[in-house]
Design a protein around this motif. Sequence first.
Motif, mmCIF file in Angstrom:
data_model
loop_
_atom_site.group_PDB
_atom_site.id
_atom_site.type_symbol
_atom_site.label_atom_id
_atom_site.label_comp_id
_atom_site.label_asym_id
_atom_site.label_seq_id
_atom_site.Cartn_x
_atom_site.Cartn_y
_atom_site.Cartn_z
ATOM 1 N N GLY A 149 -4.403 13.829 15.203
ATOM 2 C CA GLY A 149 -4.572 12.627 14.179
ATOM 3 C C GLY A 149 -3.163 12.511 13.879
ATOM 4 O O GLY A 149 -1.977 12.904 14.179
ATOM 5 N N PRO A 150 -3.302 11.353 12.790
ATOM 6 C CA PRO A 150 -1.940 10.767 12.263
ATOM 7 C C PRO A 150 -0.828 11.979 11.684
ATOM 8 O O PRO A 150 0.276 11.950 12.054
ATOM 9 C CB PRO A 150 -2.427 9.959 10.985
ATOM 10 C CG PRO A 150 -4.063 9.788 11.333
ATOM 11 C CD PRO A 150 -4.385 10.918 12.115
ATOM 12 N N ALA B 87 0.800 -1.174 0.247
ATOM 13 C CA ALA B 87 -0.172 -0.066 -0.042
ATOM 14 C C ALA B 87 0.885 1.073 0.052
ATOM 15 O O ALA B 87 0.468 2.428 -0.682
ATOM 16 C CB ALA B 87 -0.704 0.015 1.375
ATOM 17 N N LEU B 88 1.931 1.164 0.908
ATOM 18 C CA LEU B 88 2.705 2.629 0.729
ATOM 19 C C LEU B 88 3.424 2.728 -0.335
ATOM 20 O O LEU B 88 3.420 4.001 -0.954
ATOM 21 C CB LEU B 88 3.822 2.245 1.861
ATOM 22 C CG LEU B 88 3.673 2.948 3.511
ATOM 23 C CD1 LEU B 88 4.429 2.331 4.217
ATOM 24 C CD2 LEU B 88 3.579 4.494 3.140
ATOM 25 N N LYS B 89 3.997 1.695 -1.130
ATOM 26 C CA LYS B 89 4.545 1.826 -2.437
ATOM 27 C C LYS B 89 3.483 2.281 -3.439
ATOM 28 O O LYS B 89 3.918 3.162 -4.417
ATOM 29 C CB LYS B 89 5.278 0.428 -2.870
ATOM 30 C CG LYS B 89 6.012 0.603 -4.074
ATOM 31 C CD LYS B 89 6.577 -0.890 -4.538
ATOM 32 C CE LYS B 89 7.370 -0.886 -5.871
ATOM 33 N NZ LYS B 89 7.737 -2.243 -6.181
ATOM 34 N N HIS C 131 -3.430 10.808 4.847
ATOM 35 C CA HIS C 131 -3.514 9.569 4.014
ATOM 36 C C HIS C 131 -2.364 8.920 4.252
ATOM 37 O O HIS C 131 -2.027 7.688 4.691
ATOM 38 C CB HIS C 131 -3.923 9.703 2.610
ATOM 39 C CG HIS C 131 -5.080 10.084 2.479
ATOM 40 N ND1 HIS C 131 -6.409 9.572 2.781
ATOM 41 C CD2 HIS C 131 -5.665 11.060 1.513
ATOM 42 C CE1 HIS C 131 -7.436 10.235 2.571
ATOM 43 N NE2 HIS C 131 -7.078 11.085 1.580
ATOM 44 N N HIS C 132 -1.273 9.600 4.124
ATOM 45 C CA HIS C 132 0.173 9.186 3.966
ATOM 46 C C HIS C 132 0.589 8.865 5.558
ATOM 47 O O HIS C 132 1.128 7.630 5.799
ATOM 48 C CB HIS C 132 1.109 9.948 3.570
ATOM 49 C CG HIS C 132 2.544 9.678 3.062
ATOM 50 N ND1 HIS C 132 3.324 10.218 2.123
ATOM 51 C CD2 HIS C 132 3.193 8.738 3.528
ATOM 52 C CE1 HIS C 132 4.450 9.598 2.034
ATOM 53 N NE2 HIS C 132 4.519 8.558 2.941
ATOM 54 N N GLU D 36 10.994 9.919 5.296
ATOM 55 C CA GLU D 36 10.558 10.182 3.819
ATOM 56 C C GLU D 36 9.308 11.155 3.843
ATOM 57 O O GLU D 36 9.292 12.219 3.195
ATOM 58 C CB GLU D 36 10.323 8.865 3.082
ATOM 59 C CG GLU D 36 10.347 9.027 1.403
ATOM 60 C CD GLU D 36 9.970 7.605 1.014
ATOM 61 O OE1 GLU D 36 9.488 7.734 0.078
ATOM 62 O OE2 GLU D 36 10.549 6.690 1.426
ATOM 63 N N PHE D 37 8.582 10.876 4.764
ATOM 64 C CA PHE D 37 7.226 11.545 5.002
ATOM 65 C C PHE D 37 7.628 13.088 5.244
ATOM 66 O O PHE D 37 7.097 14.034 4.742
ATOM 67 C CB PHE D 37 6.377 11.102 6.240
ATOM 68 C CG PHE D 37 5.250 11.804 6.603
ATOM 69 C CD1 PHE D 37 3.868 11.727 5.936
ATOM 70 C CD2 PHE D 37 5.471 12.851 7.689
ATOM 71 C CE1 PHE D 37 2.956 12.317 6.311
ATOM 72 C CE2 PHE D 37 3.992 13.462 7.965
ATOM 73 C CZ PHE D 37 2.868 13.182 7.380
#
Lengths: 155, 473
Positions: B292-293, B199-201, B330-331, B314-315
């Motif tokens: 939140g995230p 999913a991340l990729k 989302h990320h 990376e984020f």
Amino acid sequence: MTHPRCLILACGNPSRGDDGAAWRLAEMAAVAGLPVGVRVIVQQQWTPELAEDLAGCEAALFVDCSIADEAGVVTLTAVKPAEIAPNYLTHHMDAAGLLRLAAELYGVGPERADLLVIGGQSLGYTEELSPAVEAALPRALALMQGWAATQTCIQ
Amino acid sequence: MSQTITIDPVTRLEGHGKITLHLNDAGVVEDAQFSVTQVRGFEKFSEGRPFYEMPGLMARVCGICPVSHLLASAKAGEAIMAVEIPYTAKQLRSIANIAQMVQSHALSFFYLSSPDLLLGMDADPVTRNIFGVVGANAAIGKAGIGLRRFGQSIIEILGTKRIHTGWIVAGGVTDPLTAEKRERILAMLPEARTNIRLALKWYKSILPNFAGEIATFASEPSAFLGMVGEDGLFELTDGTLTLIDAKGKAIAEGITAAEFDDVFGEAVEPYSFTKFAYFKALGYPEGSYRVGPLARLNICKTMGTPEADKELAEFRQLDSGPVQSSFHFHHARLVEILYGIEKIEELLNDAEILSPHVRATAGVNRLEGAGISEAPRGTLMHHYKVDVNGLMTWSNLVIATGQNNHAMNRGLLQVAKAFVRGNQLEQGMLNRCEAMIRTFDPCLSCSTHAYGKMPLIIELVGPGKELLSSVRR
């Protein structure tokens, strides 16, 4: 090694009156007994994850309550995968949609699927069933047991 | 002639909300509001009940994140009991909270938002659902289903029920973990790891397609609030709160549950039943912040697990300081899922995880207590007052959605101004408004879903309240 090949998916909210009918029925079935190889899953809603369970079984029985049906009336009807993909706008599904999702995602699904519906009267905030639904439970249990007895549940 | 566009209910959310867009004579958006249209009453009808019933009662607020409510409620009860719970109970509760975060994030990302990400914001609304996802990318659909099942199964293994388990109580948990259960959970980890890597990729590969949304989805700089452990370590269950400003500088640290009400206030707006939380020192709305995230990843110094730390690095390249665009919720969700899988393995390998000592007992030793936990959508606080018999006399719940409320409303105005033109209304314009709200994954009231299909109604209303046009799906 044997695998459960028959799946009973009961759905409803036991805190909302007759919507808990399927839960009560599952409890009664657990006490009365079902054939070896029958797996019962009880949830508040039918969610997409259940498609994986459906893909691995040969027969499925969906159990639900409906206030659109006459209170206390029990019906057992065949259910097929939805012909047109339903446009769900949230994360819960109906029986036909779940069958279609299982087929689309995993390429397989139960050869036979049925829907057992108990007509409900009230969905108020109570853990009690209405008298009509309470009285209908023995017949619903008999139908459930009869359904399970006619399936080949052991691989 | 000025007009109003109403989207009611907003689709693919947890609960029921309404979007209202006010247009000027030229059909340009001048104002926007996101309203939560339900009232729940949990704080009122808990009065008179014993405090030890609260975890089981309050968790009914939500069918998606009940573990977070169980935890905040149990911790408020432990403050009233004045006890410290056993080490193993903390670790087990942490596993449950992480598992819930994984399943909730999977639901939000794969079931509710991935149709927009896979098919595009302008896709036919009929296809923007789980079937559209499966048709476009079955592997992603399977990964999402697998991750939701993974999280729910762990909760069920620990607490015997997927939803509203009674396993978490004030004082710890009711039952220790068995070796057999531990092995069952460990056996699920490799598949979960494969699913989240996939999913991340994929997500990172489609990110360039959404430059316009990234620029306009609630991207205004704001403060962020979230829980951290010691030395800024990422934490969801047993830490203190840190508030950073829009540039990343800490403006309040080490905030405990007992201090929450001193530091944060709640404002009321006439158009919504959800309150608007703010940092008291700055007042409302200047003291508004996000949780939140996105907030958690902006605040923590390290995730504390190897793969998630690489993803965090990376984020953080997405922005020059704290990542501001709410599109990146989302990320952040995907990074948190990866962290969760790694952390659960670490916790299950703790030498004390099978200890039978998992519950402290005590009576009423204080007449007031508060508890905090990180729900999937952000910081959650329960605050209770009881009488000498332990009966509830007052309670207050501060939920993530209330803390994101101001940002959601500002974001709605931002995205509507960028995309909505009243004189040429298109589905994709309005879907972007909904999609912006979805990035926050607001939990409006998960336990009261609509029966059957939730319709989307868009109405154009003239200044005399006359209905000019209406679209329904």
